[in-house]
Design a protein around this motif. Structure first.
Motif, mmCIF file in Angstrom:
data_model
loop_
_atom_site.group_PDB
_atom_site.id
_atom_site.type_symbol
_atom_site.label_atom_id
_atom_site.label_comp_id
_atom_site.label_asym_id
_atom_site.label_seq_id
_atom_site.Cartn_x
_atom_site.Cartn_y
_atom_site.Cartn_z
ATOM 1 N N HIS A 36 0.833 -1.198 0.000
ATOM 2 C CA HIS A 36 0.000 0.000 0.000
ATOM 3 C C HIS A 36 0.874 1.256 0.000
ATOM 4 O O HIS A 36 0.589 2.228 -0.704
ATOM 5 N N LYS A 78 2.341 1.800 -3.387
ATOM 6 C CA LYS A 78 1.309 2.345 -4.282
ATOM 7 C C LYS A 78 1.113 3.842 -4.037
ATOM 8 O O LYS A 78 0.993 4.622 -4.986
ATOM 9 N N HIS A 80 4.054 5.658 -5.485
ATOM 10 C CA HIS A 80 3.915 5.639 -6.945
ATOM 11 C C HIS A 80 2.910 6.703 -7.401
ATOM 12 O O HIS A 80 3.185 7.456 -8.340
ATOM 13 N N CYS A 81 1.780 6.786 -6.733
ATOM 14 C CA CYS A 81 0.757 7.772 -7.093
ATOM 15 C C CYS A 81 1.280 9.198 -6.921
ATOM 16 O O CYS A 81 1.015 10.064 -7.765
#
Length: 151
Positions: free
Chosen positions: A6, A9, A12-13
């Motif tokens: 998580h 992620k 990355h976002c």
């Protein structure tokens, strides 16, 4: 229990958002930005086939992508002087400026990412990221860009 997936992620976002904002200002899509980065690093003008092979993209996808970049003034396609069946890709000044802007954006983003890290933490972060990528079958210097199959 940890939620590292998580966290990866979310990171990355955050990075994608910064890159997307910079690309939008230059009127580039993410795919166009990746290709412009690639083209800007080629020692010799490549041909579309090189882009197809290095990015694992189909001929129609690359043709459309290059046509849009040419129309926007980022590059030009010209006949290979030694083989008129082949076209070569030349990055124009607007394309080089876009690459320089993206490079600055990425460097700024990376500095922000490790802003409060000690030099040792920064080195450990790099080592851990590199190992995690390798563990997942990737390579830190050449991420795979595979085209989604057509449905």
């Amino acid at each position: 229990m940890t939620f590292n997936g998580h966290l990866v992620k979310i990171l990355h976002c955050c990075t994608e958002q910064a890159i997307t904002e910079a690309l939008e200002k230059m009127e580039l899509t993410a795919a166009q930005g990746r290709v412009m980065g690639y083209l800007s690093h080629c020692p010799e003008p490549p041909c579309p086939k090189d882009v197809e092979e290095d990015f694992h993209l189909s001929h129609p996808t690359v043709s459309g992508l290059l046509a849009r970049l040419e129309k926007k003034g980022f590059l030009e396609l010209y006949p290979d002087p030694d083989d008129h069946r082949c076209k070569r890709i030349r990055v124009l000044p607007k394309g080089m400026r876009s690459h320089e802007t993206m490079h600055r954006t990425i460097m700024d983003m990376e500095q922000r990412m490790v802003k409060d890290f000690t030099p040792e933490e920064e080195a450990a972060f790099h080592e851990l990221l590199t190992r995690a990528i390798t563990n997942m079958g990737g390579s830190w210097d050449r991420p795979a860009h595979k085209e989604e199959p057509s449905k």
